[in-house]
Design a protein around this motif. Structure first.
Motif, PDB file in Angstrom:
ATOM      1  N   VAL A  67      -0.583  15.701 -22.775  1.00 15.47           N
ATOM      2  CA  VAL A  67       0.382  16.466 -23.567  1.00 15.47           C
ATOM      3  C   VAL A  67       1.776  16.286 -22.971  1.00 15.47           C
ATOM      4  O   VAL A  67       1.943  15.663 -21.921  1.00 15.47           O
ATOM      5  N   ASN A  68       2.758  16.857 -23.657  1.00 18.76           N
ATOM      6  CA  ASN A  68       4.142  16.892 -23.162  1.00 18.76           C
ATOM      7  C   ASN A  68       4.663  15.504 -22.813  1.00 18.76           C
ATOM      8  O   ASN A  68       5.162  15.251 -21.708  1.00 18.76           O
ATOM      9  N   ASN A  69       4.520  14.594 -23.787  1.00 18.00           N
ATOM     10  CA  ASN A  69       5.053  13.236 -23.635  1.00 18.00           C
ATOM     11  C   ASN A  69       4.466  12.531 -22.411  1.00 18.00           C
ATOM     12  O   ASN A  69       5.169  11.879 -21.640  1.00 18.00           O
ATOM     13  N   HIS A  70       3.153  12.691 -22.230  1.00 16.39           N
ATOM     14  CA  HIS A  70       2.405  12.010 -21.169  1.00 16.39           C
ATOM     15  C   HIS A  70       2.804  12.449 -19.762  1.00 16.39           C
ATOM     16  O   HIS A  70       2.619  11.698 -18.796  1.00 16.39           O
ATOM     17  N   SER A  71       3.325  13.670 -19.639  1.00 16.35           N
ATOM     18  CA  SER A  71       3.665  14.160 -18.297  1.00 16.35           C
ATOM     19  C   SER A  71       2.650  15.147 -17.747  1.00 16.35           C
ATOM     20  O   SER A  71       2.635  15.404 -16.537  1.00 16.35           O
ATOM     21  N   PHE A 147      -7.592  26.953 -20.728  1.00 17.63           N
ATOM     22  CA  PHE A 147      -7.272  25.616 -20.241  1.00 17.63           C
ATOM     23  C   PHE A 147      -6.473  25.694 -18.941  1.00 17.63           C
ATOM     24  O   PHE A 147      -5.877  26.718 -18.613  1.00 17.63           O
ATOM     25  N   CYS A 148      -6.474  24.554 -18.235  1.00 16.44           N
ATOM     26  CA  CYS A 148      -5.597  24.358 -17.080  1.00 16.44           C
ATOM     27  C   CYS A 148      -4.558  23.323 -17.465  1.00 16.44           C
ATOM     28  O   CYS A 148      -4.896  22.280 -18.050  1.00 16.44           O
ATOM     29  N   LEU A 149      -3.300  23.598 -17.169  1.00 12.71           N
ATOM     30  CA  LEU A 149      -2.232  22.625 -17.400  1.00 12.71           C
ATOM     31  C   LEU A 149      -1.986  21.910 -16.075  1.00 12.71           C
ATOM     32  O   LEU A 149      -1.487  22.498 -15.121  1.00 12.71           O
ATOM     33  N   PHE A 150      -2.359  20.648 -16.042  1.00 14.50           N
ATOM     34  CA  PHE A 150      -2.399  19.893 -14.792  1.00 14.50           C
ATOM     35  C   PHE A 150      -1.399  18.741 -14.834  1.00 14.50           C
ATOM     36  O   PHE A 150      -1.214  18.095 -15.875  1.00 14.50           O
ATOM     37  N   SER A 151      -0.749  18.479 -13.706  1.00 11.10           N
ATOM     38  CA  SER A 151       0.155  17.332 -13.622  1.00 11.10           C
ATOM     39  C   SER A 151       0.161  16.776 -12.211  1.00 11.10           C
ATOM     40  O   SER A 151      -0.282  17.415 -11.253  1.00 11.10           O
ATOM     41  N   ILE A 152       0.673  15.531 -12.106  1.00 14.09           N
ATOM     42  CA  ILE A 152       0.767  14.817 -10.832  1.00 14.09           C
ATOM     43  C   ILE A 152       2.232  14.487 -10.595  1.00 14.09           C
ATOM     44  O   ILE A 152       2.913  13.989 -11.509  1.00 14.09           O
ATOM     45  N   MET A 153       2.720  14.754  -9.394  1.00 11.85           N
ATOM     46  CA  MET A 153       4.128  14.512  -9.078  1.00 11.85           C
ATOM     47  C   MET A 153       4.265  13.591  -7.865  1.00 11.85           C
ATOM     48  O   MET A 153       3.441  13.620  -6.952  1.00 11.85           O
ATOM     49  N   VAL A 154       5.337  12.820  -7.882  1.00 11.23           N
ATOM     50  CA  VAL A 154       5.774  12.041  -6.723  1.00 11.23           C
ATOM     51  C   VAL A 154       7.239  12.367  -6.491  1.00 11.23           C
ATOM     52  O   VAL A 154       8.072  12.172  -7.382  1.00 11.23           O
ATOM     53  N   ARG A 157       8.885  14.402  -9.199  1.00 10.52           N
ATOM     54  CA  ARG A 157       8.942  13.863 -10.557  1.00 10.52           C
ATOM     55  C   ARG A 157       7.530  13.667 -11.089  1.00 10.52           C
ATOM     56  O   ARG A 157       6.694  13.053 -10.416  1.00 10.52           O
ATOM     57  N   ARG A 158       7.280  14.153 -12.297  1.00 14.51           N
ATOM     58  CA  ARG A 158       5.967  13.973 -12.900  1.00 14.51           C
ATOM     59  C   ARG A 158       5.752  12.512 -13.284  1.00 14.51           C
ATOM     60  O   ARG A 158       6.667  11.846 -13.749  1.00 14.51           O
ATOM     61  N   ILE A 159       4.533  12.034 -13.087  1.00 14.55           N
ATOM     62  CA  ILE A 159       4.170  10.689 -13.505  1.00 14.55           C
ATOM     63  C   ILE A 159       3.066  10.784 -14.549  1.00 14.55           C
ATOM     64  O   ILE A 159       2.380  11.810 -14.655  1.00 14.55           O
ATOM     65  N   ASN A 160       2.902   9.742 -15.332  1.00 13.76           N
ATOM     66  CA  ASN A 160       1.860   9.710 -16.347  1.00 13.76           C
ATOM     67  C   ASN A 160       0.495   9.786 -15.671  1.00 13.76           C
ATOM     68  O   ASN A 160       0.114   8.874 -14.928  1.00 13.76           O
ATOM     69  N   PRO A 161      -0.268  10.849 -15.880  1.00 18.08           N
ATOM     70  CA  PRO A 161      -1.554  10.985 -15.178  1.00 18.08           C
ATOM     71  C   PRO A 161      -2.550   9.894 -15.527  1.00 18.08           C
ATOM     72  O   PRO A 161      -3.453   9.601 -14.735  1.00 18.08           O
TER      73      PRO A 161
END
Length: 371
Positions: A67-71, A147-154, A157-161
């Protein structure tokens, strides 16, 4: 290029298992990771090398949608389900957020940060060390959806999971991922060829003779991958350097009593127990040819013959043996048996490896050249 091996904790950047975060770091989700790109604008993570115990999908039975533009990833599940830590790490943030509900940010040894939002309840607090697969929260609900809203950052900055995850299978993609810092973004690319080459490479062996291929061993510290090394006592300061008038054979590092002492590199424990004036002592032989010694522990947490990973806690600081205060006496021995100043290998101020190449001759000569 440097690599952060997952699991490994105490991320060597500002902290190497440092669980102290500023007020801003504890409040803001997206924030630079101090020290991550200090030595290079590039690092990589080999996800193919992880053991099953070193990774967990945040909601193993949930259905994941980008979701959210692949972020971000929205992982739908049932009420009361447990949210799991993806990798081993330290809790940097755990709070109520106006946009994400109860949210947790974990900082990992491999250079990544993971974000878990829309939790009904957080079960960990800032500074807690967690293992991959450990329950860190209870999933929350919003608009009749759980649901859980999950993201990965470097570096904030969020990256496409989907670069890292196969959302259908919930598994990591078997590849090396390279992260490169640009002025206003993080570039991400994969290197599958590097993985294939790694499979055919001979495994490193701490018992092998470093001089089996010749009378000279060369060790380029700049090429050591992030996560394959850890500063042995994060947060410490030097109270007695190497050498000097009393010919000190190592460096004395001090933090507090019963603090965690970390293995500097992967290796095999060759000694664990009382040893003359060293008190409780641990000696580890490493595949890179070096041997490290840790002494004066109040308690050793490893046994002779045990294999250890870089960053593993091997003992607690103490004052056993000839010691006047709780501290760590740390030595580095070369494969030719000579002791060297640990500052040749580690920068005690930054807690990073020195940017040097060591040349170690079987006959005894040791030289250090800056890269």
């Amino acid at each position: 290029m440097m690599m952060a091996a997952a699991c490994l904790m105490a991320f060597a950047q500002a902290s190497a298992q440092n669980n102290f975060f500023s007020a801003l770091q504890q409040q803001q989700i997206s924030i630079d990771t101090k020290g991550l790109f200090d030595r290079s604008n590039t690092f990589s993570v080999d996800f193919e090398s992880l053991r099953d115990s070193e990774y967990s999908f945040p909601l193993p039975v949930g259905k994941a949608t980008v979701v959210n533009n692949h972020s971000d990833v929205e992982i739908a599940t049932k009420r009361g389900d447990a949210v799991k830590a993806m990798f081993e790490g330290v809790v940097r943030l755990s709070r109520q957020h106006p946009n994400f509900g109860h949210v947790i940010v974990l900082r990992h040894d491999n250079g990544l940060e993971t974000v878990y939002g829309n939790n009904a309840q957080n079960l960990v607090k800032v500074g807690d060390k967690v293992k991959a697969g450990q329950t860190i929260a209870i999933v929350g609900s919003k608009d009749d959806r759980t649901f859980c809203l999950f993201s990965i950052m470097v570096d904030g900055r969020r990256i496409n999971p989907e670069t890292i995850l196969d959302l259908a299978s919930h598994k990591l993609k078997q590849q090396t991922v390279v992260f490169e810092k640009q002025p206003f973004r993080i570039d991400v690319r994969t290197e599958r060829k590097a993985v294939a080459e790694k499979k055919t490479a001979a495994p490193r062996n701490a018992d092998a003779d470093p001089f089996a291929q010749g009378d000279v061993v060369t060790l380029n510290l700049a090429k050591m991958q992030r996560g394959d090394w850890f500063y042995p006592l994060p947060g410490s300061h030097v109270i007695s350097p190497y050498g000097g008038r009393r010919h000190h054979s190592g460096v004395d590092l001090k933090t507090k009593p019963n603090d965690n002492i970390l293995a500097a590199f992967d290796g095999v424990v060759t000694r664990s127990g009382p040893f003359s004036g060293y008190g409780n002592c641990v000696i580890i032989r490493h595949p890179n040819g070096l041997t490290t010694l840790y002494s004066h522990q109040s308690k050793n947490l490893v046994k002779a013959g045990q294999k250890v990973k870089a960053g593993q806690v091997i003992g607690l600081t103490g004052r056993t043996g000839r010691a006047t205060t709780e501290h760590l006496h740390f030595e580095i021995h070369c494969p030719n048996g000579r002791k060297i100043d640990p500052a040749t290998v580690f920068n005690h101020a930054t807690k990073l490896l020195q940017n040097v190449t060591l040349t170690i001759r079987k006959g005894g000569l040791i030289t250090s050249r800056r890269n």
